[in-house]
Design an enzyme around this catalytic site. Structure first.
Site, PDB file in Angstrom:
ATOM      1  N   ASP B 342       0.843  -1.188   0.000  1.00  0.00           N
ATOM      2  CA  ASP B 342       0.000   0.000   0.000  1.00  0.00           C
ATOM      3  C   ASP B 342       0.873   1.231   0.000  1.00  0.00           C
ATOM      4  O   ASP B 342       2.015   1.160   0.396  1.00  0.00           O
ATOM      5  CB  ASP B 342      -0.770   0.045   1.326  1.00  0.00           C
ATOM      6  CG  ASP B 342      -2.146  -0.497   1.177  1.00  0.00           C
ATOM      7  OD1 ASP B 342      -2.504  -0.812   0.043  1.00  0.00           O
ATOM      8  OD2 ASP B 342      -2.837  -0.598   2.199  1.00  0.00           O
ATOM      9  N   ASP B 683      -5.092  -2.900   4.637  1.00  0.00           N
ATOM     10  CA  ASP B 683      -5.746  -2.543   5.884  1.00  0.00           C
ATOM     11  C   ASP B 683      -7.268  -2.665   5.828  1.00  0.00           C
ATOM     12  O   ASP B 683      -7.891  -2.926   6.826  1.00  0.00           O
ATOM     13  CB  ASP B 683      -5.327  -1.140   6.342  1.00  0.00           C
ATOM     14  CG  ASP B 683      -5.305  -0.152   5.196  1.00  0.00           C
ATOM     15  OD1 ASP B 683      -5.982  -0.414   4.200  1.00  0.00           O
ATOM     16  OD2 ASP B 683      -4.617   0.866   5.309  1.00  0.00           O
ATOM     17  N   ASP B 687      -9.444  -5.654   1.439  1.00  0.00           N
ATOM     18  CA  ASP B 687      -8.117  -6.206   1.177  1.00  0.00           C
ATOM     19  C   ASP B 687      -8.030  -7.648   1.610  1.00  0.00           C
ATOM     20  O   ASP B 687      -7.123  -8.358   1.212  1.00  0.00           O
ATOM     21  CB  ASP B 687      -7.047  -5.415   1.937  1.00  0.00           C
ATOM     22  CG  ASP B 687      -6.839  -4.051   1.336  1.00  0.00           C
ATOM     23  OD1 ASP B 687      -7.116  -3.907   0.137  1.00  0.00           O
ATOM     24  OD2 ASP B 687      -6.417  -3.142   2.064  1.00  0.00           O
TER      25      ASP B 687
END
Lengths: 285, 980
Positions: B342, B683, B687
């Site tokens: 990310d 997070d 996901d």
């Protein structure tokens, strides 16, 4: 977590294996070139030859350091074991059963004794000397032939009634059987501290009835002149002294447990783990 | 199937909607009714993902790995005990005990492994425990605070900004309500919510707020329509938990190892079973030999050791903020070859910070590190003074009171992200912004709105001689410039001609090109005569000038990379790990951050860069020349998997921008198709499929949702990318160290096995007993094996490529062959020399020993003659045999010390690398051996005897030989690296 192994079919696996064994493109046999394999084999050959050499060398050194006449240590031979002939063993030690009227049941026992005593015929004992002293027979020098030490003679006739000479059936048919008791050899072992060790047989668990025993030689002693033992190399013709016991009043058809102990200083007979150290237990009917 | 499910979902929600209209909000449910519904539906909480029942886990430990072999051994022992008992043999109980001991070993190691596993699971469980959530409910006509899990369908709840939505709620009243659905749908913008039914799809309609999302602002009242697992998120969670976990690389490696060793054990066992039967041993004896061979071959303590080593590493990683949920994941991280990371929060600090300034026709860079205390750029220019005043005054953000002692960067601010950035920036440079604001009293203000795209405020100045008002304005740079007629250069107002406008454009483009959010600032001192002290400003009629202002400068902001990240990324690169950035952000921002952290290195170019440099259309660029690629989520949508594979293969530096969380899954699958071991950070709830799909899912500890943490194998407590690199290092280290442990453990197997083989073939008295072997495997060897886990890296750990999971096995042929056929053989020779020495010195010369087995073991022979003519009872022989066991045991132990020393390092010499824990290993090994021989030497059941002290040294030359041999081998490895 993802799958790491794809499923392969059996034929693919076989093909992979064949390719592993011999890969025609890279000319690899089982993952290596042939010459590589030769080198590796040679290396391993050399390695094992060297290792065998080292092993042989170690054993050679070991043999050079050990004393040929007596072992360096006798850690486990503090006290001699005692054995009985004939030796018929059941699942709980010596067990002797026979039927007086059926000679097939005791033939084997008699044969065992006779075979055992062949080592004690005068012919077998001719190399040994007659000893008369009732003391330890110490020899500091090699007086025998070919750098050996002398051994005292023990012949079967010393067992008198149980020698198999006067009574070849050893009293089995009469129900008064003879048994021969032998004490194990231990190098330099001096039993009895000056007095001859003596065999004593009693009933076990049934102290009320008295076992009548004839001991041969008299008193059931091992004469001190058979001790100390100097080992196979020094006394090649040594034979153990024996004591024969003849049980005179065994009640028939009852199981008896008879314990024969060798009594003498230095002979341990109460080791709970070792039933044959200094004693021998017999079940008899 | 999933579309049908979605339909059903919609359907029930619409029905629910009809039903809801009948509920009267005012009194709410009665407590009695609520209790009734609660009893029917259960508490409003997600059932945790269905865990394997404890008993199943326990049983798995009991039959996993080598346990099954040992069980077989135990069963054989019992069978032979039974047979012997039936035959009325003299001492059948030995086999009974052996069986019991084997079973005990299995059970104890099983319990141990289970305990370790449970302990590491518990860490996680305690971590995921959340503070119980409260909800404001109307029941019996009263407002009540209730724990959220007490909510039932039909309850009326009130929510306000900042609350977590306690259940799926149909709104009946909403005021300025916005919810953050990002964890559910991946939309990063807050969604507004109202009472209107706008869409058939419950996910789209505006009048439903979902469980576990947050209300960002506004207030709302709603009726609970679904609770617990029946909520949307509950359904997603139960779907993800349905995806089975695949085996971790280390699990596969250990399985491979178990197969290998078990294969060796069984084939040698069966081979010698056949040999012994054909040598006319009794079947019963042959079975007992078989048990011995199995016990000798199986490293009983090894799996427990591996577990301990892994949990030691897990502990070490937890200290470095990597919390490992699954012990085996420790190693997975080490074999990772691709990290899909990310951006926000992981690579960046997750807060806007001023990065660049433009005034006096010049761009200045600001410090963007996490703990800035001063700003180094040139602040002498009067233009900066003017600009700083605007930054300070034209800003509504405020520090929350009571934080004076905290560093500025850590203080909590009330206000949006850009204003916060500006406030902190000003506070760092000027100090006490609140005081400055107080001295320049605000008289009027127009807050930012999306039509104006500017923010304006009018202040009295702090200069008592200056009666003028100061008008300050900030906003979108082009809008601000439109309103200016002059520009400030070195403190002087100069007319804004086209040349200066051009300079502005260039600077604006440059800052924007760096992916930064740019703001323009301008001001105007209102003339004293027109706007006297008493002038009343009206922001509605705008009775003040808003054009012909003086442009002062630009400030640009970015969510800057964490300062540790560039270093971490370059470490990853040298470790052969590809770092792929996956973000929902704009490609330009994504690329800028990627460049600044080194995911796109300074020299590499994307197709677009090449096109720009060569001044040709993008289509004409040979895309093979571009090492980097920035892929837009929109492009990704239309790509086939082959196209994606091509991109993943051909570009070493990839950034995926504007991607939805679902696309993350596609990217992960793409990487896995290339054979990579993929780590994924994430997070959001959405996901979680990607986290599950990844070989190792890494959830963020701070920003992560519970669902993500549940799906992940590891949790980064500090959300920091650099922690992943630490994890990789630890993972690789543990893989190397496990290799050492296994090599160490396998070696002595040969020294334990050879006695049995030679016993069968040469009929010598048994050199070492089965129970004694267990004392080595589970006694002396355990602590040294664990000590190897403390071994430090051998210099190059982060400079080599990740292991190829198909080729670099934990236990490969070289390791096994070297252990078994070289070191193991040397150990056996050493141990046999000790064995023969003991027997010879006690009276049995080697030549006498050959072929004596049958008589030796015969209970009926109590006058067994040795080489010197002495006669031995059975017990005396057995006692000697135990002395032999002890001697064999001692010499294996002594040689295992040498083995431990050589296994410490695989390439380096022992002189090049120290490890204090190894000493603990060595001392424990010798200490345990001393205790066993001298302390327990009189306990007959254990088969140890107090050994004469000199026998401890017989094997020492062989130990030295092993060490020298291996040092020479290592010397060759260092001299001629790379050769086979």
């Amino acid at each position: 977590m993802a799958t790491l192994k794809e499923k392969k079919t059996c034929s693919e696996r076989m093909e992979d294996f064949r390719r592993f064994v011999w890969n025609p493109e890279t000319k690899l046999f089982m993952g290596r070139t042939l010459i590589n394999w030769v080198w590796i084999s040679l290396y391993y050959l050399a390695f094992y030859v060297v290792m065998s050499g080292i092993f042989a060398l170690s054993i050679y050194c070991l043999m050079r350091t050990v004393n040929p006449y007596e072992p360096d240590y006798q850690d486990h031979l503090k006290s001699p074991g005692v054995t009985l002939r004939p030796d018929v063993y059941g699942s709980r030690g010596l067990q002797i059963y026979y039927n007086i009227s059926d000679n097939k049941t005791w033939d084997g026992l008699v044969t065992t004794l006779q075979t055992f005593l062949t080592a004690y015929t005068p012919a077998a004992q001719h190399l040994n000397i007659n000893c008369t002293n009732d003391t330890y027979f110490f020899q500091d020098t090699f007086d025998g032939p070919n750098k050996t030490k002398l051994s005292c003679k023990f012949t079967s006739d010393m067992l008198q009634n149980c020698s198999g000479i006067t009574d070849p059936t050893f009293g089995f048919p009469e129900g008064k059987p003879c048994f021969i008791i032998k004490m194990n050899r231990i190098i330099n072992f001096l039993p009895g501290n000056g007095t001859a060790p003596r065999v004593n047989c009693t009933y076990v668990g049934d102290e009320s009835s008295l076992l009548e025993v004839d001991y041969y030689p008299v008193n059931g002693t091992f004469n001190l002149h058979y001790f100390p033992y100097y080992g196979k190399k020094a006394q090649p013709s040594y034979s153990n002294p024996l004591v024969a016991v003849k049980f005179l009043n065994i009640t028939r058809n009852v199981e008896h447990r008879i314990l024969c102990k060798v009594i003498g200083a230095g002979i341990i007979s109460d080791n709970v783990y070792d039933p044959y150290e200094g004693r021998t237990l017999l079940k008899n009917t | 199937r999933s579309s049908r499910k979605a339909f059903k979902l919609t359907h029930s929600y619409v029905e629910m909607h009809e039903f809801m209209l009948q509920i009267k909000p005012k009194p709410g449910l009665s407590s009695a009714k609520a209790a009734q519904v609660l009893a029917r539906d259960g508490p409003n909480a997600l059932t945790p993902p269905k865990a394997t029942p404890e008993i199943v886990k326990f049983l798995k430990q009991m039959i996993g790995g080598f346990s099954i072999l040992l069980w077989i051994g135990a069963v054989f022992s019992w069978i032979s005990f039974g047979i012997q008992l039936a035959q009325g043999a003299e001492s059948p109980f030995d086999n009974l005990y052996l069986g019991v001991v084997l079973a005990l070993v299995v059970i104890l190691t099983g319990i141990f492994a289970y305990y370790q596993e449970a302990k590491s699971t518990n860490i996680m469980a305690s971590f995921s425990k959340m503070i119980p959530q409260q909800a404001l409910v109307i029941r019996d006509g009263e407002k009540k605070e209730l724990p959220a899990d007490q909510l039932v369908v039909g309850d009326i709840v009130e929510i306000k900004g900042g609350d977590r939505i306690p259940a799926d709620i149909r709104l009946i009243f909403a005021q300025g309500c916005k919810v953050d659905n990002s964890s559910l749908t991946g939309e990063s913008e807050p969604q507004s919510r109202s009472c209107d039914f706008t869409h058939e799809n419950p996910l789209e309609t505006k009048n439903i707020a979902f469980y576990s999302t947050t209300c960002v602002e506004g207030t709302a009242t709603g009726i609970v329509i679904n609770t617990g697992d029946r909520t949307i998120i509950g359904r997603i969670a139960s779907l993800t938990s349905g995806v089975g976990n695949e085996k971790t690389p280390i699990a596969i490696e250990i399985e491979h190892f178990v197969y290998l060793v078990a294969g060796v054990a069984i084939s040698i066992g069966v081979l010698f079973f056949i040999i012994s039967v054909s040598m006319r041993y009794k079947i019963l004896d042959s079975i007992i030999f078989l048990i011995g061979i199995i016990v000798a071959n199986v490293p009983e303590g090894l799996l427990a050791t591996v577990t301990v080593s892994l949990s030691l590493t897990a502990k070490r990683m937890a200290k470095k903020n990597c919390l490992v949920k699954n012990l085996e994941a420790v190693e997975t991280l080490g074999s990772t070859s691709v990290i899909c990371s990310d951006k926000t929060g992981t690579l960046t600090q997750n807060r806007m910070t001023v990065a660049h300034l433009w005034f006096d026709n010049q761009i200045y860079s600001a410090d963007t590190s996490e703990d800035q205390t001063t700003q180094p750029f040139d602040q002498s220019s009067p233009s900066w003074t003017a600009l700083s005043k605007i930054v300070t005054l034209c800003n509504r953000a405020e520090f929350r009171p009571g934080q004076e002692n905290l560093p500025i960067m850590k203080r909590v601010v009330v206000g949006d992200a850009s204003e916060t950035a500006l406030l902190k920036f000003a506070e760092v440079i000027l100090g006490d912004v609140m005081n400055i604001r107080a001295q320049n009293k605000k008289v009027a203000e127009i807050p930012f709105n999306s039509t104006n795209k500017f923010q304006l405020s009018i202040h009295k100045t702090d200069d008592p001689n200056d009666e003028r008002f100061l008008l300050v304005m900030k906003g979108a740079p082009e809008r601000i410039l439109e309103r200016c007629s002059t520009i400030m250069i070195n403190g002087k107002e100069e007319p804004l001609d086209s040349e200066k406008a051009e300079a502005f454009q260039t600077a604006y483009m440059e800052l924007g090109g760096m992916g930064e959010r740019v703001l323009g600032f301008c001001h105007l001192y209102l003339p004293e005569n027109e706007f006297p002290d008493t002038y009343s400003f009206d922001t509605d009629s705008m009775n003040f000038p808003t054009s012909n202002l003086c442009f002062v400068g630009l400030l640009s902001m970015i969510d800057p990379p964490r300062s540790t990240v560039p270093d971490a990324v370059s470490k990853c690169r040298s470790a052969g790990i590809k770092v792929i950035m996956v973000t929902g952000d704009h490609p330009i921002t994504a690329k800028a951050i990627a460049k600044s952290v080194g995911i796109i290195s300074a020299t590499s170019e994307t197709v677009e860069d090449i096109a720009k440099r060569l001044n040709i259309p993008v289509e004409q660029v040979n895309w093979r020349e571009a090492t980097a690629a920035v892929v837009n989520g929109m492009e990704l949508k239309d790509m086939s998997s082959q196209q994606l594979d091509e991109i993943l293969c051909n570009h070493s530096e990839i950034v995926f921008a504007r991607t939805s969380p679902q696309q993350k899954l596609i990217i992960v699958e793409g990487c896995q198709r290339q054979g990579a071991v993929v780590a994924v950070t994430g997070d959001g709830v959405n996901d979680s499929p990607a986290l599950k799909k990844a070989d190792i899912g890494i959830a963020m500890g701070i920003a992560g949702s519970d669902a993500a943490k549940n799906a992940a194998d590891m949790v980064l407590l500090d959300d920091n990318f650099a922690s992943i690199v630490t994890g990789v290092e630890e993972g690789r280290l543990i893989f190397d160290n496990l290799k050492k442990t296994i090599a160490y453990t396998l070696t002595k197997n040969i020294a334990e096995l050879c006695p049995f083989l030679i016993y069968i073939i040469a009929s010598i008295p048994l050199p070492i007993g089965t129970i004694t072997i267990l004392f080595i495997d589970l006694g002396t060897d355990i602590i040294p094996s664990v000590a190897l886990a403390y071994e430090k890296a051998e210099s190059d750990i982060m400079n080599r490529r990740p292991r190829n999971k198909r080729k670099d096995r934990l236990v490969n042929e070289q390791l096994a062959i070297y252990s078994y056929l070289q070191i193991g053989i040397m150990q056996s020779v050493g141990a046999f020399v000790t064995y023969f020495t003991v027997y010879a010195e006690q009276g049995f010369l080697p030549s006498t020993l050959l072929g004596v087995r049958v008589n030796w073991e015969n209970n009926a022979i109590n006058d067994f003659e040795d080489s010197y003519g002495q006669e031995w009872t059975k017990y005396q022989r057995t006692y000697l045999q135990w002395t032999g066991y002890t001697a064999f045991f001692v010499s294996i132990t002594i040689q295992q010390v040498a083995d431990l020393i050589i296994r410490k390092t695989r390439r380096n010499s022992i002189f090049q690398q120290g490890n204090k824990v190894i000493w603990v290993g060595i001392f424990s090994q010798i200490g345990i051996a001393l205790i066993l021989t001298y302390g327990l030497g009189h306990v007959t059941a254990l088969n140890f005897t107090p050994l004469r002290f000199q026998y401890w040294f017989v094997a020492v030359p062989f130990a030295i030989l092993i060490w020298v041999y291996d040092e020479v081998r290592k010397l060759f490895i260092r001299r001629y690296p790379g050769s086979k």
